[in-house]
Write an enzyme that holds these catalytic residues in place. Structure first.
Site, PDB file in Angstrom:
ATOM      1  N   LYS A  38      34.694  71.022  -4.240  1.00 20.87           N
ATOM      2  CA  LYS A  38      35.892  71.779  -4.052  1.00 20.87           C
ATOM      3  C   LYS A  38      36.511  71.589  -2.060  1.00 20.87           C
ATOM      4  O   LYS A  38      36.937  71.119  -1.996  1.00 20.87           O
ATOM      5  CB  LYS A  38      36.410  73.250  -4.027  1.00 20.87           C
ATOM      6  CG  LYS A  38      36.712  73.254  -6.276  1.00 20.87           C
ATOM      7  CD  LYS A  38      37.098  75.226  -5.970  1.00 20.87           C
ATOM      8  CE  LYS A  38      36.410  75.216  -6.970  1.00 20.87           C
ATOM      9  NZ  LYS A  38      37.681  74.154  -8.226  1.00 20.87           N
ATOM     10  N   GLY A  39      35.103  71.483  -1.691  1.00 24.34           N
ATOM     11  CA  GLY A  39      34.708  71.416  -0.616  1.00 24.34           C
ATOM     12  C   GLY A  39      35.388  69.920  -0.134  1.00 24.34           C
ATOM     13  O   GLY A  39      36.099  69.896   0.904  1.00 24.34           O
ATOM     14  N   ALA A  40      34.270  68.849  -0.434  1.00 28.62           N
ATOM     15  CA  ALA A  40      34.510  67.875  -0.370  1.00 28.62           C
ATOM     16  C   ALA A  40      35.849  67.391  -0.506  1.00 28.62           C
ATOM     17  O   ALA A  40      36.339  66.196  -0.318  1.00 28.62           O
ATOM     18  CB  ALA A  40      32.950  67.360  -0.690  1.00 28.62           C
ATOM     19  N   ASN A 178      45.739  80.031  -7.437  1.00 29.94           N
ATOM     20  CA  ASN A 178      46.825  79.564  -8.635  1.00 29.94           C
ATOM     21  C   ASN A 178      46.689  80.763  -9.459  1.00 29.94           C
ATOM     22  O   ASN A 178      46.968  81.336  -8.358  1.00 29.94           O
ATOM     23  CB  ASN A 178      46.155  78.711  -9.317  1.00 29.94           C
ATOM     24  CG  ASN A 178      44.705  78.705  -9.700  1.00 29.94           C
ATOM     25  OD1 ASN A 178      44.551  80.032  -9.615  1.00 29.94           O
ATOM     26  ND2 ASN A 178      43.948  78.354  -9.923  1.00 29.94           N
ATOM     27  N   THR A 211      50.332  77.602  -6.265  1.00 32.83           N
ATOM     28  CA  THR A 211      50.227  76.342  -7.192  1.00 32.83           C
ATOM     29  C   THR A 211      50.216  76.966  -8.579  1.00 32.83           C
ATOM     30  O   THR A 211      49.440  77.450  -9.664  1.00 32.83           O
ATOM     31  CB  THR A 211      49.170  75.003  -6.853  1.00 32.83           C
ATOM     32  OG1 THR A 211      48.101  75.964  -7.566  1.00 32.83           O
ATOM     33  CG2 THR A 211      48.905  75.116  -5.932  1.00 32.83           C
ATOM     34  N   LEU A 212      51.131  75.866  -9.355  1.00 33.30           N
ATOM     35  CA  LEU A 212      51.803  76.986 -10.723  1.00 33.30           C
ATOM     36  C   LEU A 212      51.285  75.043 -11.666  1.00 33.30           C
ATOM     37  O   LEU A 212      52.059  74.893 -12.414  1.00 33.30           O
ATOM     38  CB  LEU A 212      53.054  76.959 -11.309  1.00 33.30           C
ATOM     39  CG  LEU A 212      53.158  77.814 -10.068  1.00 33.30           C
ATOM     40  CD1 LEU A 212      55.059  78.481 -10.141  1.00 33.30           C
ATOM     41  CD2 LEU A 212      52.930  79.814 -10.709  1.00 33.30           C
ATOM     42  N   ASP A 243      42.437  70.755  -5.499  1.00 34.84           N
ATOM     43  CA  ASP A 243      41.800  69.981  -3.985  1.00 34.84           C
ATOM     44  C   ASP A 243      42.651  68.916  -3.515  1.00 34.84           C
ATOM     45  O   ASP A 243      42.316  69.214  -1.768  1.00 34.84           O
ATOM     46  CB  ASP A 243      40.169  69.640  -3.891  1.00 34.84           C
ATOM     47  CG  ASP A 243      39.328  70.952  -4.856  1.00 34.84           C
ATOM     48  OD1 ASP A 243      39.706  71.844  -4.798  1.00 34.84           O
ATOM     49  OD2 ASP A 243      38.553  70.301  -5.771  1.00 34.84           O
ATOM     50  N   ALA A 273      46.980  62.221  -7.844  1.00 38.68           N
ATOM     51  CA  ALA A 273      45.609  63.157  -8.648  1.00 38.68           C
ATOM     52  C   ALA A 273      45.069  63.108 -10.139  1.00 38.68           C
ATOM     53  O   ALA A 273      44.169  62.531 -10.725  1.00 38.68           O
ATOM     54  CB  ALA A 273      44.525  64.006  -8.095  1.00 38.68           C
TER      55      ALA A 273
HETATM   56  O1  RIB Z   1      38.277  71.437  -8.341  1.00 40.43           O
HETATM   57  C1  RIB Z   1      37.108  70.945  -8.431  1.00 40.43           C
HETATM   58  C2  RIB Z   1      36.342  70.522  -8.634  1.00 40.43           C
HETATM   59  O2  RIB Z   1      35.217  71.836  -8.819  1.00 40.43           O
HETATM   60  C3  RIB Z   1      34.959  69.702  -9.148  1.00 40.43           C
HETATM   61  O3  RIB Z   1      35.097  68.643  -8.338  1.00 40.43           O
HETATM   62  C4  RIB Z   1      33.669  70.781  -9.164  1.00 40.43           C
HETATM   63  O4  RIB Z   1      32.664  69.884  -8.353  1.00 40.43           O
HETATM   64  C5  RIB Z   1      34.269  72.024  -8.912  1.00 40.43           C
HETATM   65  O5  RIB Z   1      33.821  71.923  -7.869  1.00 40.43           O
END
Ligand code: RIB
Length: 315
Positions: A38-40, A178, A211-212, A243, A273
């Protein structure tokens, strides 16, 4: 400048007709790895959303899984502050994507779990700190406190769902959740639709965005409630869509866009996405998002009113 502090995972993805139920084995089809976490994902989304200078604090193992994660982030122009841990494997995620584009994800945090308070880089020049909950919550809380002390806007995507300590909640400027995550924080049921309106009114955070999915999103910004219906797309894989929304939203806010425009840009980015496989591989460029936003000139009244009702507000 935006600083993202959070997780990086190598995603092991298999497509299948449906997501297995407990105890069920499903014969899948194609298998692929993708850069994720999620961070990356959010750091890449920030950087792709129009050139906001983006940095990321992350922890990686000293192994082969780390390389594609670094390459993807650097390829998107994200400056990296890497904590390298030789005792832990790089974070991994095991994802099943179904033919109706939904997913089920299990994360093995590995090195993500070693991020500590002392790892936070200098906040000089940072306007927004964006975080999630795939790294230790004590560190997230400490980073939020340090950012607040320096006047940096703190944005938390409270995913995966968990309740938040008061010491973290009080330092958040923008909370993105969410329905399930909102319910976990507000301690109510994700199935009680009226709880969205109620929780928005009750949560003691200046700005809350919910977010929905295909319904769109709603937000309470300094007391004003905003609605953004979803953009119409044909989804193939929803992994990383949330993300992408978060990263694009923070990039728009960093560029001082007004909230309605920022929510529209983030929703368009998240929708796009969903039309491509993978997490970081699916994140659109600023130009692509602009095209989708420009194509959708007026928001249909019926969609807006359906969204208001869905959220528990009078139509
Ligand atoms: O939000 C999607 C992400 O959740 C994926 O890329 C997975 O690595 C998890 O972190």
């Amino acid at each position: 400048m935006i600083l993202v502090a959070g997780s990086a995972n190598l995603d092991f993805v298999v497509r299948a007709s449906h997501i297995p139920a407990p105890g069920e084995t499903v014969l899948g089809r194609e298998f692929k790895t993708y850069p994720g976490g999620k961070g990356a994902n959010q750091a890449v989304a920030c950087a792709r959303a129009g050139g906001a200078p983006t940095q990321m604090l992350l922890a990686l193992g000293d192994d082969l899984y780390a390389r594609p994660l670094e390459e993807s982030l650097l390829g998107a122009n994200v400056k990296l502050h890497i904590v390298r841990d030789k005792t832990q494997a790089t974070g991994t995620a095991f994802i099943c994507v179904s033919d109706d584009a939904e997913n089920a994800i299990t994360v093995a945090p590995g090195a993500n779990a070693v991020l500590r308070e002392g790892h936070l880089p200098s906040l000089e020049g940072v306007t927004h700190l964006l975080m999630q909950l795939e790294t230790p919550i004590e560190s997230v809380t400490a980073y939020a406190q340090a950012a607040r002390a320096k006047g940096v806007a703190v944005v938390l995507n409270a995913a995966p769902a968990q309740s938040l300590p008061a010491g973290l909640l009080k330092n958040i400027d923008v909370l993105i959740v969410n329905e399930g995550e909102l319910a976990a924080i507000a301690h109510n049921s994700a199935h009680d639709k009226s709880s969205i309106a109620q929780s928005l009114a009750e949560l003691d955070v200046p700005c809350v965005v919910v977010t929905l999915g295909h319904h769109g999103c709603c937000a309470r910004i300094d007391g004003q409630v905003l609605f953004q219906p979803a953009f119409d797309v044909t989804p193939v894989d929803t992994t990383g869509a949330g993300d992408t929304f978060c990263g694009a939203l923070v990039a728009a806010l960093q560029h001082k866009q007004a909230w309605p425009q920022a929510l529209a840009a983030a929703s368009a980015a998240g929708a796009m996405a969903c039309t491509r496989p993978g997490a970081q591989s699916s994140i659109p460029s600023h130009a692509e998002v602009q095209v989708l936003v420009a194509k959708t000139t007026a928001v249909a009244e019926d969609k807006l009113s359906a969204l208001r009702t869905f959220c528990g507000f009078a139509a």
